[in-house]
Design a protein around this motif. Structure first.
Motif, PDB file in Angstrom:
ATOM      1  N   THR A   1       0.392   2.347   2.964  1.00  0.00           N
ATOM      2  CA  THR A   1       0.068   1.893   4.439  1.00  0.00           C
ATOM      3  C   THR A   1       0.842   2.766   5.211  1.00  0.00           C
ATOM      4  OG1 THR A   1      -1.566   0.349   3.926  1.00  0.00           O
ATOM      5  CG2 THR A   1      -1.249   0.561   6.339  1.00  0.00           C
TER       6      THR A   1
ATOM      7  N   ASP B   1      -2.356  12.051   0.387  1.00  0.00           N
ATOM      8  CA  ASP B   1      -2.234  10.001  -0.101  1.00  0.00           C
ATOM      9  C   ASP B   1      -2.150  10.134  -1.404  1.00  0.00           C
ATOM     10  OD1 ASP B   1      -2.697   7.549  -0.595  1.00  0.00           O
ATOM     11  OD2 ASP B   1      -4.521   7.543   1.080  1.00  0.00           O
TER      12      ASP B   1
ATOM     13  N   LYS C   1       1.166   0.214  -6.958  1.00  0.00           N
ATOM     14  CA  LYS C   1       0.095   0.443  -7.895  1.00  0.00           C
ATOM     15  C   LYS C   1       0.776   0.913  -9.604  1.00  0.00           C
ATOM     16  CE  LYS C   1      -2.601  -0.159  -4.218  1.00  0.00           C
ATOM     17  NZ  LYS C   1      -3.116  -0.752  -4.206  1.00  0.00           N
TER      18      LYS C   1
HETATM   19  C1  LIG Z   1      -6.218   5.628  -2.094  1.00  0.00           C
HETATM   20  C2  LIG Z   1      -5.292   4.205  -0.951  1.00  0.00           C
HETATM   21  N1  LIG Z   1      -4.319   4.725   0.038  1.00  0.00           N
HETATM   22  C3  LIG Z   1      -3.215   3.807   0.482  1.00  0.00           C
HETATM   23  C4  LIG Z   1      -3.266   2.610   0.260  1.00  0.00           C
HETATM   24  C5  LIG Z   1      -2.484   1.398   0.722  1.00  0.00           C
HETATM   25  O1  LIG Z   1      -1.296   1.241   0.013  1.00  0.00           O
HETATM   26  P1  LIG Z   1      -0.560   0.322  -0.125  1.00  0.00           P
HETATM   27  O2  LIG Z   1      -1.428  -0.885  -0.602  1.00  0.00           O
HETATM   28  O3  LIG Z   1       0.723  -0.325  -0.656  1.00  0.00           O
HETATM   29  O4  LIG Z   1      -0.135  -0.292   2.179  1.00  0.00           O
HETATM   30  C6  LIG Z   1      -4.169   2.622  -1.276  1.00  0.00           C
HETATM   31  C7  LIG Z   1      -4.346   0.886  -1.744  1.00  0.00           C
HETATM   32  O5  LIG Z   1      -5.261   0.377  -2.218  1.00  0.00           O
HETATM   33  C8  LIG Z   1      -5.178   3.305  -1.817  1.00  0.00           C
HETATM   34  O6  LIG Z   1      -5.389   3.173  -2.888  1.00  0.00           O
END
Ligand SMILES: Cc1ncc(COP(=O)(O)O)c(C=O)c1O
Length: 382
Positions: free
Chosen positions: A72, A176, A202
């Motif tokens: 994020t 992303d 992840k």
């Molecule tokens: C495609 C995608 N972008 C961004 C994020 C956000 O990542 P984080 O949980 O590390 O903030 C996620 C998490 O679900 C995601 O699947």
């Protein structure tokens, strides 16, 4: 009954080697990496080592990686950072309707500040069309931001082609890649991408740590101010234990990419063939692209049954799965991704996402698939 976790796209368990790599930074090596004494220097040396090893795995230079608090923050940093650094005052962004909210909401915020955003539509498979991107480009386009792998349906976008297009028009390109890391080969040395967001949790790393890759010629305005950490691009004492875990997760996961793909493909196949045998192939729909997808994410709709009821029954039966939809005031909203794919209402309202990863076994998948089939049959007759 041991519960079966099939929600690895939401988050993953921490790998034992990752935990082991993190622990020393909560005990012996607690120094602040900005301190000049021996405690600080020891941590700084370790931090450099983690950055070097991650950069090597990703095919970039260590200085091109900024550690953040997760996907994020990386997305926010990329989007606001590039636009705030735009000297020509360009105010147009191109993105897609199927991005994660960590891209969509920053874009909405920018709209409220006077920026214009083109949210590209997608095919029913979740794929975007290069021609649509080309048509959306304007002289004032300051950024293209497109995800590598969709977190709900697993569709893979043609990032290389989009990158070449962006380069030919000299528009910064942000990707992303939170759901692509560890699932697809990522070579930042050859991929025509200017900014890439990554997240540790992840890939069996810890939560709350991520990275943003920045190519050599990309100018970024910091959006967190304070100390001089991360070459003055992201202030704040580094999450050293988290970064140690992230580096270890990359080290453990990336070399296993092919075997992880094969295993996930096998799980996917077992799940689908069990459902075919139990329910008939006409009675469920797999959402997403058939070939351009990662096997780790399997999004299936069971028309006639609602997502909410299915998830609740699966949970009661010890199977953890997900919907892509946010739960607002106790009820599920239809997923913006499935909506953008223009799927019929009985498909969007009955979609469930299964995602595979570390700790899953063939027995678990067989058992989950049997339970799923039984639940669907029961719900359809009541
Ligand atoms: C495609 C995608 N972008 C961004 C994020 C956000 O990542 P984080 O949980 O590390 O903030 C996620 C998490 O679900 C995601 O699947």
């Amino acid at each position: 009954m041991n519960p079966i976790y099939l929600d690895h796209a939401a988050t993953t368990p921490v790998h034992p080697e990752v935990l082991e790599a993190m622990l020393p930074f909560y005990t012996a090596f607690f120094g602040n990496p900005s301190s000049t004494h021996s405690f600080g220097r020891a941590t700084r040396t370790a931090l450099n080592r983690f950055r070097d090893s991650m950069a090597l795995s990703l095919g970039c230079l260590p200085a091109q990686l900024i550690f953040t608090s997760g996907g994020t923050e990386s997305n926010n940093m990329a989007i606001f950072g590039v636009l705030n650094a735009n000297k020509q005052g360009k105010k147009h962004i191109i993105t897609t309707q199927i991005e994660h909210h960590a891209v969509l909401h920053p874009c909405e915020r920018l709209e409220s500040l006077g920026y214009e955003v083109t949210y590209l539509s997608v095919e029913p498979t979740g794929l975007i069309q290069i021609a649509d991107i080309e048509a959306a480009i304007r002289p004032e386009t300051a950024l293209i931001s497109i995800m590598y792998v969709n977190n709900e349906v697993g569709t893979i976008q043609p990032i290389e082609q989009i990158g070449h297009l962006a380069r030919s028009r000299q528009i910064p390109f942000h990707v992303d890649a939170v759901q692509a890391l560890g699932k697809l080969p990522l070579n930042l040395g050859t991929l025509p991408v200017d900014l890439m967001s990554l997240s540790a949790h992840k890939i069996n790393g810890p939560k709350g740590v991520g990275a943003l890759y920045i190519s050599k010629n990309t100018i970024l305005m910091p959006h967190i101010f304070g100390g001089s950490q991360e070459r003055k691009r992201r202030a704040g004492t580094e999450n050293v234990a988290g970064i140690a875990g992230f580096a270890k997760a990359v080290e453990v996961n990336l070399p296993k990419l092919e075997s992880s793909q094969l295993k996930a493909a096998e799980f996917r196949q077992i799940m689908v063939s069990t459902l075919e045998q139990q329910l008939g192939s006409e009675s469920f729909i797999i959402n997403g692209h058939k070939e351009q997808c990662i096997p780790h994410i399997l999004n299936i709709s069971f028309p006639g049954v609602t997502t909410e009821t299915l998830l609740m029954n699966l949970d009661l039966d010890g199977v953890a799965a997900a919907s892509g939809s946010a739960c607002t005031s106790g009820s599920l909203e239809v997923s913006h991704v499935l909506k953008a794919m223009k799927l019929p209402e009985n498909v969007t309202a009955s979609a469930v996402r299964f995602s595979f990863g570390m700790g899953n076994s063939i027995e678990q998948i067989e058992s989950a698939a049997q339970k799923l089939a039984t639940i669907v049959k029961r719900l359809r007759t009541t």
